[in-house]
Design an enzyme around this catalytic site. Structure first.
Site, short mmCIF file in Angstrom:
data_model
loop_
_atom_site.label_atom_id
_atom_site.label_comp_id
_atom_site.label_asym_id
_atom_site.label_seq_id
_atom_site.Cartn_x
_atom_site.Cartn_y
_atom_site.Cartn_z
N THR A 34 0.83 -1.19 0.00
CA THR A 34 0.00 0.00 0.00
C THR A 34 0.87 1.25 0.00
O THR A 34 1.91 1.29 0.66
CB THR A 34 -0.95 -0.01 1.22
OG1 THR A 34 -1.81 1.14 1.16
CG2 THR A 34 -0.21 0.01 2.54
N ASP A 92 -7.81 -1.04 -8.07
CA ASP A 92 -8.64 -0.22 -7.19
C ASP A 92 -10.04 -0.01 -7.76
O ASP A 92 -10.99 0.23 -7.02
CB ASP A 92 -8.00 1.14 -6.92
CG ASP A 92 -6.84 1.06 -5.94
OD1 ASP A 92 -6.63 -0.01 -5.33
OD2 ASP A 92 -6.14 2.07 -5.78
N SER A 147 13.45 7.19 -5.58
CA SER A 147 12.67 8.29 -6.17
C SER A 147 11.78 7.75 -7.29
O SER A 147 12.08 6.73 -7.91
CB SER A 147 13.60 9.36 -6.71
OG SER A 147 14.20 8.93 -7.93
#
Length: 191
Positions: free
Chosen positions: A2, A26, A170
């Site tokens: 998550t 989702d 990143s």
């Protein structure tokens, strides 16, 4: 995991790759009234039963039957010249948190990426997000993190070929890594 950056990565790849579309897990959550509650009062969203997985599989198969009609054939803004000769190749990115633990999907993947995060970072990121319904106190430790560990362990035990990505890197590093891998695969298709 998550809040690992799955959706962000998928959307950035979609903008960079020609003939690319995204299906998000989702979009297949059941309504709150259909999601089971455990003895602690936690809604069990981090399990396969909280999702309409059959509908997701159907959507993927429908896309595979006719990718060109899915509206993804437009040239993305950042397409590199080296990808220009892939007009007849269509790419579907399926992003979600329980994709590799659902057997009917396992035969469909060309590539599998799994974003990981350490506990503290995952909990920190989760605490900054607003969910409907909202996370109840103790939900992360009592349900979300244990389910992540359970499904990750299942994945490892089943020996499924997955590229693990460090979600603390990143967004640009993650994007570069996955983009490079996909472009290498596209080059193989042209040879």
């Amino acid at each position: 995991v998550t809040n690992g950056g799955k959706t962000t990565l998928a959307e950035k790849l979609k903008r960079m790759l020609p003939n690319c579309d995204v299906i998000s897990q989702d979009d297949f959550f059941k309504p709150e009234s259909e999601v089971e509650t455990d003895e602690r009062g936690f809604k069990l969203y981090d399990v396969l039963d909280a999702l309409y997985m059959d509908e997701m599989v159907k959507s993927i198969h429908n896309w595979m039957k006719s990718p060109a009609s899915s509206g993804v054939a437009e040239e993305p803004q950042n397409t590199c010249d080296k990808l220009k000769n892939t007009d007849d190749v269509y790419i579907l990115i399926v992003e979600g948190f329980l994709l590799y633990n659902y057997e009917p999907l396992n035969e469909l993947w060309n590539r599998r990426y799994f974003l990981t995060l350490p506990y503290e970072e995952c909990k920190r990121r989760r605490s900054t997000r607003v969910y409907q319904p909202a996370d109840t106190p103790g939900y992360f430790d009592g349900h979300v993190w244990p389910m992540y560990l359970k499904y990750k362990n299942e994945l490892e035990e089943n020996g499924i070929n997955v590229v693990y990505l460090d979600g603390t890197k990143s967004q640009d590093e993650l994007l570069s890594c996955v983009y490079s891998d996909i472009t290498q695969e596209l080059k193989k298709l042209r040879e």
